[in-house]
Design an enzyme around this catalytic site. Structure first.
Site, mmCIF file in Angstrom:
data_model
loop_
_atom_site.group_PDB
_atom_site.id
_atom_site.type_symbol
_atom_site.label_atom_id
_atom_site.label_comp_id
_atom_site.label_asym_id
_atom_site.label_seq_id
_atom_site.Cartn_x
_atom_site.Cartn_y
_atom_site.Cartn_z
ATOM 1 N NE ARG A 1 6.121 -33.980 0.943
ATOM 2 C CZ ARG A 1 5.113 -34.626 1.504
ATOM 3 N NH1 ARG A 1 4.757 -35.805 1.021
ATOM 4 N NH2 ARG A 1 4.469 -34.113 2.518
ATOM 5 C CE LYS B 1 18.626 -20.222 -11.987
ATOM 6 N NZ LYS B 1 18.977 -18.802 -12.255
ATOM 7 C CD GLU C 1 18.739 -15.678 -22.001
ATOM 8 O OE1 GLU C 1 19.915 -15.881 -21.628
ATOM 9 O OE2 GLU C 1 17.849 -15.265 -21.233
ATOM 10 C CE LYS D 1 20.899 -22.757 -18.086
ATOM 11 N NZ LYS D 1 19.573 -22.130 -18.187
ATOM 12 C CD GLU E 1 21.427 -18.469 -9.732
ATOM 13 O OE1 GLU E 1 21.099 -17.427 -9.179
ATOM 14 O OE2 GLU E 1 20.867 -18.915 -10.748
ATOM 15 N NE ARG F 1 21.849 -22.725 -12.947
ATOM 16 C CZ ARG F 1 20.970 -23.727 -13.035
ATOM 17 N NH1 ARG F 1 21.220 -24.857 -12.417
ATOM 18 N NH2 ARG F 1 19.866 -23.600 -13.724
ATOM 19 C CG ASN G 1 21.071 -15.163 -12.989
ATOM 20 O OD1 ASN G 1 20.173 -15.698 -13.623
ATOM 21 N ND2 ASN G 1 21.484 -15.617 -11.813
ATOM 22 C CG HIS H 1 18.887 -12.881 -16.981
ATOM 23 N ND1 HIS H 1 19.896 -12.825 -17.922
ATOM 24 C CD2 HIS H 1 18.031 -13.842 -17.412
ATOM 25 C CE1 HIS H 1 19.666 -13.725 -18.872
ATOM 26 N NE2 HIS H 1 18.540 -14.343 -18.585
ATOM 27 C CG HIS I 1 14.368 -11.118 -14.351
ATOM 28 N ND1 HIS I 1 14.927 -12.044 -13.498
ATOM 29 C CD2 HIS I 1 14.269 -11.737 -15.555
ATOM 30 C CE1 HIS I 1 15.149 -13.163 -14.157
ATOM 31 N NE2 HIS I 1 14.758 -13.003 -15.408
ATOM 32 C CG HIS J 1 13.284 -13.593 -20.601
ATOM 33 N ND1 HIS J 1 13.462 -13.005 -19.371
ATOM 34 C CD2 HIS J 1 14.343 -14.421 -20.778
ATOM 35 C CE1 HIS J 1 14.576 -13.463 -18.812
ATOM 36 N NE2 HIS J 1 15.120 -14.314 -19.646
#
Length: 367
Positions: free
Chosen positions: A121, A143, A185, A227, A237, A241, A245, A248, A252, A265
């Site tokens: 956990r 993330k 990026e 960032k 997010e 935030r 993206n 993205h 994606h 990417h």
């Protein structure tokens, strides 16, 4: 003493530092305040490990260090690779005070971070990014995750690192294609929140593409500061935030429909940013010419900005609907209101989105 710059990431819980410098990866000073005497599992891939794993491990001294090497590449960012890391942690009898170290690019960082979030956990992990994309984006912000055949990063968790150690000298061994992909990026930060940074990148394109060491430190440090500012304001997010993206959702989808094997990417994100900027203009959110300026900069940096005709529009839009950023009522897209300012929008129609995609197919067509 090796010169380094520290950028703090301030959070309500679990604040950490990002150290940026040259030749700091194998400097014992980098690790003295990060690790105690706990068990360490160093996770890297079969490309990066031969270059840097021995050097990093030597800096860890007499600590109980184990290694786990995964295959290189986005296609391996899956449940099988994640399970292998968990199996290795169990094999070495790692306890809740163990620490994972992610040595590599964004794939290594994401999957290692997700293993750290999952095992017992949650255990500590440290990011040691060795690609430009990971240094300026993926390693900061917590993330973590893996891909599913239905979409990118559909399985994951927010799990902040205990520290991020960025040695810009590792970029010397980065293949040119991967370095250029990382620049997408960097440009993103200028487009969404730092217009002066975009001007700065445009003014030193030759030095950027030549990997001038001073310019690299500037690019990485300013990107990380941008960032960190956003992550500190919105850790999970829930609001602002999401502007990170930009490009993205389109990117994606491009990666997904091509099986994560055709585009890196950053390459997919570069195309996606031009699509998003085009959509912003079509929606009347930003002035004409914004998309063309972004396209010119990305192209000057050596990135492809057009979509080939063998990638159909309909499957892209369908895949975008499965993106984890989609919400009830429509796609949640990041669009530009001007250079350096972005907005989160979910009012774009499928027709408008399709037009923005198709506008990026033929470079002779007006964006």
């Amino acid at each position: 003493m090796t010169e380094r710059l520290t950028v703090p990431v301030e959070l309500e819980r679990g604040s950490y530092r990002v150290d940026i410098g040259t030749a700091i990866l194998d400097d014992p000073q980098s690790w003295g305040s990060v690790l105690g005497d706990e068990t360490v599992l160093l996770v890297s891939n079969d490309t990066v490990a031969p270059l840097y794993a021995d050097r990093l491990e030597s800096a860890l001294g007499e600590r109980d260090v184990h290694r786990h090497i995964i295959p290189d590449g986005e296609p391996h960012k899956n449940v099988s690779t994640w399970s292998g890391i968990i199996d290795r942690l169990i094999e070495i009898r790692a306890r809740r005070d163990a620490t994972l170290i992610a040595l590599g690019g964004g794939v290594v960082g994401d999957i290692c971070g997700f293993a750290a979030a999952s095992y017992m956990r949650g255990i500590r992990f440290v990011q040691v990014p060795t690609t430009l994309l990971a240094q300026v984006d993926a390693s900061v912000g917590g993330k973590t995750g893996i891909n599913h055949t239905a979409g990118k990063n559909l399985i994951g968790a927010f799990h902040q690192p205990a520290a991020v150690i960025i040695d810009t000298a590792t970029l010397d061994t980065l293949p040119r294609r991967e370095y250029l992909a990382g620049l997408a990026e960097v440009v993103k930060y200028g487009a969404i929140m730092d217009a002066e940074f975009l001007d700065r990148i445009e003014s030193m394109i030759d030095a950027v593409t030549a990997r001038d060491p001073e310019v690299l430190r500037e690019l990485v440090a300013r990107s990380v500061r941008n960032k960190a500012k956003v992550v500190s304001a919105d850790e999970r997010e829930g609001g602002i935030r999401a502007i990170l993206n930009f490009g993205h959702t389109f990117g994606h989808a491009i990666e997904s429909v091509t099986g994560y094997a055709r585009y890196l990417h950053g390459e997919a994100v570069a195309i996606g940013m031009v699509m998003a900027a085009s959509l912003s203009e079509r929606r009347g959110l930003c002035e004409a010419g914004t998309a063309a300026r972004l396209e010119r900069l990305l192209a000057a940096l050596g990135l492809t900005t057009t979509l080939p005709d063998d990638i159909a529009t309909a499957p892209l839009i369908e895949t975008m609907g499965l993106d984890k950023k989609a919400v009830a009522g429509g796609l949640r897209l990041v669009l530009l209101t001007s250079t350096g300012e972005a907005v989160i929008d979910q009012d774009s129609s499928e027709t408008e989105i399709a037009a923005a995609i198709d506008a990026c197919r033929d470079p002779s067509r007006a964006i």
